[in-house]
Scaffold this motif. Sequence first.
Motif, mmCIF file in Angstrom:
data_model
loop_
_atom_site.group_PDB
_atom_site.id
_atom_site.type_symbol
_atom_site.label_atom_id
_atom_site.label_comp_id
_atom_site.label_asym_id
_atom_site.label_seq_id
_atom_site.Cartn_x
_atom_site.Cartn_y
_atom_site.Cartn_z
ATOM 1 N N TRP A 31 0.715 -1.182 0.110
ATOM 2 C CA TRP A 31 0.354 -0.265 -0.008
ATOM 3 C C TRP A 31 0.766 1.308 0.063
ATOM 4 C CZ3 TRP A 31 -0.001 3.065 4.595
ATOM 5 C CH2 TRP A 31 1.043 1.893 5.559
ATOM 6 N N LYS A 32 0.122 2.606 -0.389
ATOM 7 C CA LYS A 32 1.086 3.568 -0.402
ATOM 8 C C LYS A 32 0.897 4.771 0.120
ATOM 9 C CE LYS A 32 0.798 3.798 -6.086
ATOM 10 N NZ LYS A 32 2.667 3.525 -5.897
ATOM 11 N N ILE A 33 2.062 5.043 0.333
ATOM 12 C CA ILE A 33 1.772 6.295 1.978
ATOM 13 C C ILE A 33 1.996 8.087 1.237
ATOM 14 C CG2 ILE A 33 3.708 7.180 4.151
ATOM 15 C CD1 ILE A 33 4.913 4.344 4.544
ATOM 16 N N ASP A 34 1.161 8.962 1.261
ATOM 17 C CA ASP A 34 1.010 9.935 1.194
ATOM 18 C C ASP A 34 2.125 10.760 1.772
ATOM 19 O OD1 ASP A 34 -0.055 12.677 1.014
ATOM 20 O OD2 ASP A 34 -1.633 11.676 0.441
ATOM 21 N N ALA A 35 2.911 10.896 1.360
ATOM 22 C CA ALA A 35 3.634 12.200 2.244
ATOM 23 C C ALA A 35 3.497 13.382 2.901
ATOM 24 C CB ALA A 35 4.922 12.757 1.273
ATOM 25 N N HIS A 36 2.288 14.209 2.021
ATOM 26 C CA HIS A 36 1.177 14.998 2.776
ATOM 27 C C HIS A 36 0.937 14.658 4.057
ATOM 28 C CE1 HIS A 36 2.616 15.838 -1.691
ATOM 29 N NE2 HIS A 36 2.037 16.896 -1.144
ATOM 30 N N LYS A 37 0.191 13.363 4.274
ATOM 31 C CA LYS A 37 -0.179 12.614 5.361
ATOM 32 C C LYS A 37 0.506 12.247 6.665
ATOM 33 C CE LYS A 37 -4.793 11.150 2.684
ATOM 34 N NZ LYS A 37 -5.700 9.820 2.324
ATOM 35 N N LEU A 38 1.511 11.949 6.330
ATOM 36 C CA LEU A 38 2.860 11.805 6.966
ATOM 37 C C LEU A 38 3.056 12.987 7.985
ATOM 38 C CD1 LEU A 38 4.262 8.810 8.416
ATOM 39 C CD2 LEU A 38 5.709 9.685 6.541
#
Length: 199
Positions: A31-38
């Motif tokens: 699954w992908k990680i959203d840098a902005h959300k992190l």
Amino acid sequence: MNNYFKLKLKGDALVCIDWANVYGWQKKLKWKIDAHKLIEYFKIYSEAKKIQFYFGTDVTQESKDFISSIKELEDNIFRVVTKDVKYVPVGFVDINKVNNKRNKKLRRKCDFDIEVALDTFLNIHNISSFILVSGDGDYEPLIKFCISERKQTIIVANPGNLGKEYKNIPNGLFVCNIKKIKEFIENKYSREIAPPGVI
């Protein structure tokens, strides 16, 4: 952060995000990680007094646009630390039919070990907690330093990408599985910039 996993921090915290390392977890995570959300996840913590995001700027417009979009989140707490990506030869792939020369295989290189270590050292007396978002075993000396300074020391990582060096640290280190905050940071819709491995 009502329904989300929350770290119990002991005081003012420095958060260092090694994005190239984090991005590399996604293949095993599936699954992908959203840098902005992190970034926004850590901004929710009132204890987070400094959040540093480390990632190289590549020659592509896509890379430059990504860095620009991350910089839009900068404020008195969050800062982007970047530098130009270098490509180093790691071997040869084939023969160029035009000039009969071997084509070089290049690897993307843009480590931030020194920058992360320096930022931590400069802030060590102003924090109670240190959070490293990276599984890179090269940070082991830095982790040991933070523990020796009696700081709450946390690594947020995917266990499948965690450096074996951390197994040698018996006490003082808490490893948080990135899956615990999946609901908050997952990128379900768009594609984040990928640091290419070999070109």
